[in-house]
Design an enzyme around this catalytic site. Structure first.
Site, short mmCIF file in Angstrom:
data_model
loop_
_atom_site.label_atom_id
_atom_site.label_comp_id
_atom_site.label_asym_id
_atom_site.label_seq_id
_atom_site.Cartn_x
_atom_site.Cartn_y
_atom_site.Cartn_z
N CYS A 54 22.45 -1.69 -1.59
CA CYS A 54 23.31 -1.16 -0.53
C CYS A 54 22.86 0.23 -0.12
O CYS A 54 23.52 1.23 -0.43
CB CYS A 54 24.75 -1.12 -1.02
SG CYS A 54 25.57 -2.65 -0.70
N GLY A 104 -5.18 13.34 -7.09
CA GLY A 104 -4.79 13.18 -5.69
C GLY A 104 -5.79 12.42 -4.86
O GLY A 104 -5.75 12.49 -3.64
N PRO A 146 -7.33 12.01 -11.65
CA PRO A 146 -6.68 11.08 -10.72
C PRO A 146 -5.70 10.16 -11.42
O PRO A 146 -5.90 9.79 -12.58
CB PRO A 146 -7.86 10.27 -10.16
CG PRO A 146 -8.89 10.32 -11.23
CD PRO A 146 -8.74 11.65 -11.90
#
Ligand SMILES: *Cc1c(COP(=O)(O)O)cnc(C)c1O
Length: 427
Positions: A355, A250, A286
């Protein structure tokens, strides 16, 4: 443009090997990116493998006594995994597929951890099968059920117990895992789960991961709490009997141009201090920190539409190529590689071809106003970029090349998209 890098020195111990604390989008060589886009088409991921190695070196420099593992899910490409392995990091894997990739990329079993979150039976079957050949691998378990399911399969190898520390950190609620009940055994029950596991397995570690995005003071305080709680638990369940205490990953990267770089040494110092005296190796894992700033996504402008509020620049990449803005409202720096000095600036909305209203990379951001055919680069796309790509809207996934020009992943074809479909696909 607003993406220009400031010349102030960034914090962090920066060894020659480890390079600067962050590489900003503005620093990528525009001519080189133009060449790669011309040679390989767009949308195109460009990955700088040297930067991956620098990020690994910087992590090892900041955590010299710790075991640094790479959270593979941020980018699973073979070349990246090899670079990480050569840099001396281990591999933290979130699925059997990632375990297979890590082993195939040459990580020895004792450098592979499988963090099993509600593991599907098929994943457990596979990992237990591979364990026979790689008996040094470690399985991190976050529920007593998972222990039982491993025992049923004859597994009696290395186990690490994942704890829910009740503390979360992160840039978005969807990535704050530390306090979500889905992850890990509740903190107060951890000692009994460890005891139970010790009867049947070789319990080698404790694990917790607070979420993704330690940057500000608040997150650092949450990280400190988590680490302190893990230190306490390690002392409680028997110091000297554990090989490692893994406090997760993190570590953030500055997605905005003017966010400061993470002070990795401050995180490292806080971590060591909060862990206290434990007779076990500290481990960190990490993901994004290793790969985020080693990757950019190149995309070409195909439609320019002035509207009263904003200039809409339609591009050939969309949320199917880079999902983070649509999924997490994530900010990614965007640079027009064709902007000349003094190009007009204005609010620009960079929109993909899908879309979906959420299919934009930025909304009304001050950028140089693009023209049709311009090449845009999206920064910090190396982590959770290609990994989250999908084929929604029947869009083949993009290609990935190294900065040196080697094709790392070929562009998917339409036949590739439909090949699993009955009556469809094929060449
Ligand atoms: C995703 C994850 C990480 C890495 O998170 P980053 O924000 O990429 O550093 C580490 N450990 C676990 C268990 C994860 O799920």
């Amino acid at each position: 443009m607003s993406g220009e890098q400031s010349s102030a020195p960034e914090p962090g111990r920066t060894t020659a090997e480890g390079g600067p604390a962050i590489r900003r989008l503005a620093e990528w060589n525009a001519d080189r990116l133009h060449e790669l886009a011309a040679d390989h088409g767009t949308p195109l991921y460009v990955t700088d493998l040297d930067r991956v190695a620098e990020n690994c070196a910087r992590l090892r420099g900041a955590f010299p006594d710790a075991d640094v593992k790479y959270a593979v899910k941020a980018h699973t490409g073979r070349a990246v995994l090899e670079s990480v392995r050569e840099s001396g990091l281990g591999a933290e894997c979130a699925s059997a597929g990632e375990v297979r990739r890590a082993l195939d990329a040459g990580f020895p079993g004792d450098r592979v951890d499988y963090t099993a979150v509600n593991p599907p039976a098929r994943d457990l079957d596979s990992v237990v099968e591979w364990w026979e050949e790689h008996p040094e691998l470690t399985i991190t378990v976050g529920a007593r059920d998972t222990l039982d399911r491993l025992a049923e399969r004859g597994y009696d190898g290395r186990v690490c117990v994942r704890v829910n520390p009740g503390v979360g950190a992160g840039h978005h609620e969807k990535v704050r895992t530390g306090a979500a009940p889905k992850f890990g055994v509740p903190y107060d029950r951890a000692p009994e789960v460890v005891d139970d596991a010790r009867d049947r397995f070789d319990v080698v570690g404790l694990h917790a991961h607070a979420g993704s995005g330690i940057h500000g003071e608040e997150d650092l305080a949450a990280h400190r709490d988590l680490v302190a709680r893990m230190g306490e638990l390690a002392r409680e369940v028997g110091d000297g009997q554990l090989e490692f205490v893994d406090v997760g990953g993190g570590f953030s990267v500055p997605y905005c141009e003017d966010d400061p770089a993470l002070d990795l040494n401050a995180v490292a110092d806080t971590t060591r201090e909060a862990l206290g005296d434990v007779d076990a190796t500290l481990a960190v894992e990490p993901g994004r920190y290793v790969v985020a700033d080693a990757g950019v996504l190149l995309t070409r402008v195909n439609t320019v539409k002035p509207t009263p509020e904003t200039t809409v620049a339609g591009v050939d990449a969309g949320m199917t190529d880079l999902l983070r803005p649509a999924m997490y409202d994530a900010y990614h720096a965007i640079r027009n590689l064709d902007a000349s000095e003094g190009s007009a600036e204005g609010p620009v909305t960079v929109a993909g071809p899908i879309c979906e209203t959420g299919d934009t990379f930025c909304d009304g951001r001050d950028l140089s106003i693009p023209e049709r055919g311009d090449l845009l680069a999206v920064g910090n796309a190396g982590a959770y970029g290609y990994e989250m790509a999908s084929t929604y809207n029947s869009r083949p996934r993009p290609a990935e090349v190294s900065l040196a020009g080697d094709v790392l992943r070929e562009r998917e074809t339409l036949a590739g998209v439909t090949r699993l479909e009955r009556g469809g696909g094929g060449e």
